[in-house]
Design an enzyme around this catalytic site. Structure first.
Site, PDB file in Angstrom:
ATOM      1  N   ASN A   1       6.864   1.002  -3.176  1.00 30.60           N
ATOM      2  CA  ASN A   1       6.866  -0.192  -3.265  1.00 30.60           C
ATOM      3  C   ASN A   1       7.828  -1.821  -3.725  1.00 30.60           C
ATOM      4  O   ASN A   1       8.428  -0.757  -4.267  1.00 30.60           O
ATOM      5  CB  ASN A   1       5.307   0.389  -4.188  1.00 30.60           C
TER       6      ASN A   1
ATOM      7  N   ASN B   1      -3.119  -3.756  -7.518  1.00 30.93           N
ATOM      8  CA  ASN B   1      -2.261  -2.679  -8.406  1.00 30.93           C
ATOM      9  C   ASN B   1      -2.461  -2.784 -10.017  1.00 30.93           C
ATOM     10  O   ASN B   1      -3.007  -1.404 -10.579  1.00 30.93           O
ATOM     11  CB  ASN B   1      -1.039  -2.694  -8.235  1.00 30.93           C
TER      12      ASN B   1
ATOM     13  N   SER C   1      -2.370   3.312  -6.226  1.00 29.78           N
ATOM     14  CA  SER C   1      -1.678   5.043  -6.742  1.00 29.78           C
ATOM     15  C   SER C   1      -1.958   4.232  -8.422  1.00 29.78           C
ATOM     16  O   SER C   1      -1.929   4.757  -9.632  1.00 29.78           O
ATOM     17  CB  SER C   1      -0.860   4.554  -6.383  1.00 29.78           C
TER      18      SER C   1
ATOM     19  N   GLY D   1      10.640  12.358  -2.033  1.00 30.68           N
ATOM     20  CA  GLY D   1       9.927  12.385  -2.091  1.00 30.68           C
ATOM     21  C   GLY D   1       8.754  12.200  -1.301  1.00 30.68           C
ATOM     22  O   GLY D   1       7.691  11.819  -0.459  1.00 30.68           O
TER      23      GLY D   1
ATOM     24  N   LYS E   1       3.245  -7.950   1.033  1.00 29.05           N
ATOM     25  CA  LYS E   1       2.483  -6.527   0.280  1.00 29.05           C
ATOM     26  C   LYS E   1       2.924  -7.114  -1.222  1.00 29.05           C
ATOM     27  O   LYS E   1       1.416  -6.154  -1.353  1.00 29.05           O
ATOM     28  CB  LYS E   1       3.123  -5.694   1.097  1.00 29.05           C
TER      29      LYS E   1
ATOM     30  N   GLY F   1       4.511  12.572  -2.059  1.00 26.64           N
ATOM     31  CA  GLY F   1       4.283  11.670  -2.590  1.00 26.64           C
ATOM     32  C   GLY F   1       2.566  12.281  -1.518  1.00 26.64           C
ATOM     33  O   GLY F   1       3.174  13.137  -0.179  1.00 26.64           O
ATOM     34  N   ALA F   2       2.151  11.304  -1.875  1.00 25.00           N
ATOM     35  CA  ALA F   2       0.918  11.089  -1.070  1.00 25.00           C
ATOM     36  C   ALA F   2       1.626  10.217   0.637  1.00 25.00           C
ATOM     37  O   ALA F   2       0.606  10.923   1.466  1.00 25.00           O
ATOM     38  CB  ALA F   2      -0.432  10.017  -0.881  1.00 25.00           C
ATOM     39  N   LEU F   3       1.601   9.813   0.149  1.00 24.76           N
ATOM     40  CA  LEU F   3       2.310   8.141   0.806  1.00 24.76           C
ATOM     41  C   LEU F   3       3.383   9.745   2.172  1.00 24.76           C
ATOM     42  O   LEU F   3       3.458   9.519   3.519  1.00 24.76           O
ATOM     43  CB  LEU F   3       3.048   7.303   1.007  1.00 24.76           C
ATOM     44  N   GLY F   4       4.429  10.365   1.350  1.00 23.25           N
ATOM     45  CA  GLY F   4       5.491  10.834   2.080  1.00 23.25           C
ATOM     46  C   GLY F   4       5.177  12.102   2.818  1.00 23.25           C
ATOM     47  O   GLY F   4       5.046  12.788   4.016  1.00 23.25           O
TER      48      GLY F   4
END
Lengths: 302, 302
Positions: free
Chosen positions: A102, A192, A257, A7, A184, A9-12
């Site tokens: 998440n 979100n 996100s 994965g 969280k 994405g931005a985080l990975g």
């Protein structure tokens, strides 16, 4: 340590890049960014300083990565139907799996497929957005709380926290992962959802007194749902919600996100962030009526 | 009867046209449609049969209309700051004022300026949309419940109801206008707000089980707010909410005016439909948490 990122994405991309820069052996499973990264490497534009990784081990198929020491999962939860088949080829006998996804339900899904003892989870307070292919934008924050799915402070979780710290990522091993997940959620559920629903960034939401009041009420509902779970220590509702709001007020205008997912017509992570938490609160005898209403409104737009 | 129409939106145009066709002496204050109607009259496209009025008395200024027997107000409530100045030139000694506007607070505003005894209010269950200038589309329904602001069944309200009936508009004089207003709110509060927020028509909202459930919960909150008011007779919450839902399920897909207002970037009627009802319920000791949340979400998008 050989680490596979499932994965990207931005985080990975961001955490993987930070770990690689600090000397870890990182292998990215990529889709959207594959060609760009193959050609020109990975560019990180960060509030803490930009950097460029020219040599990046990236793959189209998890089979080409093979067994690793640790899998880090950053997949969007709306793709969880593919999660176990993506992770499986990376598992050796002692491979640990750390999901930074998440919401709730991700550790359970992995534990069911691969055994509880392999699984760690973490929550990331990270502001990143994807940029052009081959780039990632780090807008601020980045702290991780991680812990064992089975609970307790293990040598393994301390070691992982240390690896992140050495890479410049604030990271803490915690003994109560469930509590960290719900903490969280107290941020994710209002910010979100509301940002996706009314297409305002977190600053816009907090600048409008009625939506700020609503954010506070949603947080208090989530914390009451959290405190009905078997936590090692209760969350102080008033103190923690005020902390989260103050923390967010100090952020630059940020588009969560889910706001971007809605804007770009992707599905939303409603199961992990809304449906399962509502279910778990209800199972513990707590209603979260405003959270339910927000979930209904978001699902109606899907 | 000489009747002045203040606020020639879809509602004002439709009822005015029906009344004129039945022989009443109608005078429209117009803005958007003035030129088109002067040139080619007023076209009504109705599920009950189209018709055309070639001679329409329309005006740019209320002074040019002068005193009438009855003023019918169809102005959007977000323009209420202009209401009294628009109505004043039409008043003779015995002129009655009937406001068919949405929500609460309109009769009070008129009563404060012109005296309680002049004022009647009505609620219209009407599906109309504006079309091209000089046209109005009647998609269905149209029933009016009207009554005296001071309460009771007057000869005047019976007479007005009769005039509407003769024009082919189902109309009933009621003794408890307050109750009629809250009954209409039980429809407007869920359907107007939700359709504006998530841009789905009433059929789309009812086809999705979570939003249908939310509609029902919003209705029940509004009815509990209503029943805390000094009504002649309580509203049967379960029966009435099911009636409203069944009534709406039988409608063709309809986009409430608030949905169109949001889509076209106009302000929403939040004060009359949300703020004042919330205030009046609270003053009577009833909280409407989901209505409040909907109001917050709508106001955040303004």
């Amino acid at each position: 340590m050989k680490i596979g990122i499932i994965g990207s994405g931005a985080l990975g991309l961001y955490y993987g890049a930070m770990l690689q820069k600090s000397g870890q052996d990182i292998h990215f499973l990529m889709r959207r960014d594959y060609e760009a990264v193959r050609q020109s490497g990975l560019h990180v534009y960060s509030v803490n300083g930009n950097f460029h990784l020219s040599e990046v081990a990236c793959y189209r198929s998890p089979k080409d990565i093979g067994p690793v020491d640790t899998v880090i999962v950053g997949l969007k939860t709306f793709s969880n139907q593919h999660l176990t088949e993506l992770v499986r080829p990376l598992l050796g006998t002692r491979t640990a799996i750390l999901t930074l996804q998440n919401g709730l339900g991700n550790e359970e899904l992995l534990a069911k497929a691969f055994g509880r003892e392999r699984i760690l989870g973490g929550v990331a307070f990270l502001c990143t957005n994807r940029g052009e292919p081959g780039t990632v934008q780090h807008l601020g924050e980045g702290k991780i709380h991680l812990g064992e799915f089975c609970g307790g402070l293990s040598a393994r979780s301390r070691k992982l926290a240390e690896i992140f710290q050495k890479a410049g990522v604030p990271c803490e091993a915690v003994s109560d992962l469930r509590r960290a997940r719900w903490e969280k959620l107290a941020w994710n559920i209002p910010f979100n959802g509301l940002s996706a629903l009314i297409q305002k960034d977190v600053t816009g939401l907090l600048d409008h007194p009625p939506s700020k009041r609503l954010i506070r009420m949603l947080m208090l509902e989530v914390i009451s749902g959290a405190n009905a779970q078997p936590l090692e220590q209760r969350i102080d509702a008033k103190k923690f919600s005020e902390q989260l709001i103050a923390f967010t007020e100090n952020m630059d205008p940020y588009r969560p996100s889910m706001m971007i997912d809605r804007l770009e017509g992707r599905p939303l992570e409603l199961e992990a962030i809304y449906a399962i938490p509502i279910e778990q609160a209800e199972a513990a005898g707590v209603q979260m009526p405003r959270v339910e209403m927000l979930y209904s409104l978001l699902s109606a737009g899907e």
